[in-house]
Design a protein around this motif. Structure first.
Motif, PDB file in Angstrom:
ATOM      1  N   ALA A   7      37.395  48.835  48.049  1.00 30.55           N
ATOM      2  CA  ALA A   7      36.004  48.547  47.697  1.00 30.55           C
ATOM      3  C   ALA A   7      35.502  47.323  48.456  1.00 30.55           C
ATOM      4  O   ALA A   7      34.370  47.301  48.937  1.00 30.55           O
ATOM      5  N   ALA A   8      36.334  46.308  48.604  1.00 30.01           N
ATOM      6  CA  ALA A   8      35.929  45.092  49.318  1.00 30.01           C
ATOM      7  C   ALA A   8      35.828  45.334  50.818  1.00 30.01           C
ATOM      8  O   ALA A   8      34.898  44.836  51.479  1.00 30.01           O
ATOM      9  N   ILE A   9      36.741  46.113  51.374  1.00 26.64           N
ATOM     10  CA  ILE A   9      36.740  46.385  52.819  1.00 26.64           C
ATOM     11  C   ILE A   9      35.493  47.160  53.237  1.00 26.64           C
ATOM     12  O   ILE A   9      35.022  47.022  54.358  1.00 26.64           O
ATOM     13  N   LYS A  25      38.673  59.393  50.701  1.00 27.12           N
ATOM     14  CA  LYS A  25      38.686  60.859  50.773  1.00 27.12           C
ATOM     15  C   LYS A  25      40.101  61.425  50.755  1.00 27.12           C
ATOM     16  O   LYS A  25      40.321  62.525  50.259  1.00 27.12           O
ATOM     17  N   ASN A  26      41.068  60.704  51.285  1.00 26.53           N
ATOM     18  CA  ASN A  26      42.441  61.192  51.328  1.00 26.53           C
ATOM     19  C   ASN A  26      43.242  60.875  50.072  1.00 26.53           C
ATOM     20  O   ASN A  26      44.370  61.337  49.934  1.00 26.53           O
ATOM     21  N   SER A  27      42.691  60.087  49.173  1.00 26.79           N
ATOM     22  CA  SER A  27      43.442  59.717  47.966  1.00 26.79           C
ATOM     23  C   SER A  27      43.370  60.829  46.926  1.00 26.79           C
ATOM     24  O   SER A  27      42.418  61.615  46.889  1.00 26.79           O
ATOM     25  N   GLN A  28      44.397  60.890  46.103  1.00 25.62           N
ATOM     26  CA  GLN A  28      44.442  61.906  45.044  1.00 25.62           C
ATOM     27  C   GLN A  28      43.462  61.587  43.928  1.00 25.62           C
ATOM     28  O   GLN A  28      42.781  62.465  43.432  1.00 25.62           O
ATOM     29  N   ASP A  29      43.437  60.333  43.511  1.00 30.31           N
ATOM     30  CA  ASP A  29      42.501  59.940  42.456  1.00 30.31           C
ATOM     31  C   ASP A  29      41.294  59.267  43.098  1.00 30.31           C
ATOM     32  O   ASP A  29      41.412  58.269  43.775  1.00 30.31           O
ATOM     33  N   LYS A  30      40.143  59.852  42.909  1.00 26.24           N
ATOM     34  CA  LYS A  30      38.907  59.325  43.482  1.00 26.24           C
ATOM     35  C   LYS A  30      38.362  58.245  42.554  1.00 26.24           C
ATOM     36  O   LYS A  30      37.770  58.524  41.525  1.00 26.24           O
ATOM     37  N   SER A  31      38.588  57.011  42.915  1.00 22.70           N
ATOM     38  CA  SER A  31      38.181  55.881  42.092  1.00 22.70           C
ATOM     39  C   SER A  31      36.659  55.731  42.081  1.00 22.70           C
ATOM     40  O   SER A  31      36.030  55.665  43.140  1.00 22.70           O
ATOM     41  N   PRO A  32      36.058  55.661  40.886  1.00 19.03           N
ATOM     42  CA  PRO A  32      34.615  55.439  40.828  1.00 19.03           C
ATOM     43  C   PRO A  32      34.211  54.063  41.372  1.00 19.03           C
ATOM     44  O   PRO A  32      33.106  53.894  41.877  1.00 19.03           O
ATOM     45  N   LEU A  33      35.117  53.096  41.291  1.00 20.36           N
ATOM     46  CA  LEU A  33      34.839  51.765  41.826  1.00 20.36           C
ATOM     47  C   LEU A  33      34.670  51.830  43.348  1.00 20.36           C
ATOM     48  O   LEU A  33      33.701  51.278  43.896  1.00 20.36           O
ATOM     49  N   ALA A  87      33.247  43.579  44.130  1.00 29.26           N
ATOM     50  CA  ALA A  87      34.344  44.528  44.326  1.00 29.26           C
ATOM     51  C   ALA A  87      35.680  43.909  43.936  1.00 29.26           C
ATOM     52  O   ALA A  87      36.515  44.558  43.302  1.00 29.26           O
ATOM     53  N   LEU A  88      35.891  42.654  44.311  1.00 32.55           N
ATOM     54  CA  LEU A  88      37.155  41.994  43.978  1.00 32.55           C
ATOM     55  C   LEU A  88      37.278  41.708  42.482  1.00 32.55           C
ATOM     56  O   LEU A  88      38.383  41.591  41.966  1.00 32.55           O
ATOM     57  N   ASN A  89      36.146  41.602  41.807  1.00 28.70           N
ATOM     58  CA  ASN A  89      36.164  41.438  40.348  1.00 28.70           C
ATOM     59  C   ASN A  89      36.183  42.780  39.624  1.00 28.70           C
ATOM     60  O   ASN A  89      36.095  42.825  38.396  1.00 28.70           O
ATOM     61  N   GLU A  90      36.257  43.864  40.389  1.00 30.16           N
ATOM     62  CA  GLU A  90      36.272  45.236  39.878  1.00 30.16           C
ATOM     63  C   GLU A  90      35.057  45.529  39.010  1.00 30.16           C
ATOM     64  O   GLU A  90      35.140  46.215  38.001  1.00 30.16           O
ATOM     65  N   ALA A  91      33.902  45.036  39.448  1.00 31.07           N
ATOM     66  CA  ALA A  91      32.647  45.254  38.728  1.00 31.07           C
ATOM     67  C   ALA A  91      31.767  46.209  39.528  1.00 31.07           C
ATOM     68  O   ALA A  91      31.659  46.097  40.741  1.00 31.07           O
ATOM     69  N   SER A  92      31.142  47.122  38.835  1.00 32.64           N
ATOM     70  CA  SER A  92      30.190  48.039  39.469  1.00 32.64           C
ATOM     71  C   SER A  92      28.792  47.465  39.288  1.00 32.64           C
ATOM     72  O   SER A  92      27.960  48.005  38.575  1.00 32.64           O
ATOM     73  N   LYS A  93      28.557  46.366  39.951  1.00 33.82           N
ATOM     74  CA  LYS A  93      27.305  45.635  39.838  1.00 33.82           C
ATOM     75  C   LYS A  93      26.490  45.868  41.107  1.00 33.82           C
ATOM     76  O   LYS A  93      26.990  45.653  42.214  1.00 33.82           O
ATOM     77  N   PRO A  94      25.224  46.309  40.978  1.00 40.09           N
ATOM     78  CA  PRO A  94      24.433  46.579  42.185  1.00 40.09           C
ATOM     79  C   PRO A  94      24.083  45.296  42.930  1.00 40.09           C
ATOM     80  O   PRO A  94      24.009  44.222  42.350  1.00 40.09           O
ATOM     81  N   LEU A  95      23.865  45.460  44.218  1.00 36.70           N
ATOM     82  CA  LEU A  95      23.441  44.334  45.044  1.00 36.70           C
ATOM     83  C   LEU A  95      22.044  43.887  44.604  1.00 36.70           C
ATOM     84  O   LEU A  95      21.254  44.702  44.140  1.00 36.70           O
ATOM     85  N   PRO A  96      21.738  42.609  44.757  1.00 33.74           N
ATOM     86  CA  PRO A  96      20.400  42.145  44.378  1.00 33.74           C
ATOM     87  C   PRO A  96      19.319  42.836  45.210  1.00 33.74           C
ATOM     88  O   PRO A  96      19.523  43.162  46.368  1.00 33.74           O
TER      89      PRO A  96
END
Length: 110
Positions: A7-9, A25-33, A87-96
């Protein structure tokens, strides 16, 4: 790579976004984060390009605004740093300001 890192990258250049997208796309579990931050980073990249084009047009019409508008070009960088922090705080917070426009867009990420 773990989901937090992907998410950070996604905010670090277009190459970083592509690496995060391919890993997602190649991962088995599609993380919503990861999906959320991929969408936010892509939206930020698009908005940054539009902003750059607008600044070039305005400064070609009114050159004296070039110095003032040159400071506006740092706004996408600031938004990217805020996105990386979220992303590093694992928050789904929108950009300002622009983040809400890209929350549920980009269907190819699903």
């Amino acid at each position: 790579m773990n989901n937090k890192t992907l998410a950070a990258i996604s905010y670090v250049t277009l190459i970083g976004w592509i690496v995060a997208y391919v890993q997602y796309k190649n991962s088995q579990d599609k993380s919503p984060l990861v999906r959320y931050h991929l969408a936010q980073a892509l939206g930020l990249a698009i908005a940054s390009i539009v902003l750059s084009i607008a600044i070039v047009i305005v400064t070609s019409i009114v050159p004296s605004l070039g110095v003032i508008l040159s400071f506006v070009t740092f706004v996408p960088l600031i938004f990217a740093v805020l996105g990386i922090i979220a992303a590093l705080n694992e928050a789904s917070k929108p950009l300002p300001v622009i983040g809400g426009m890209f929350t549920n867009k980009f269907a190819f990420l699903n």
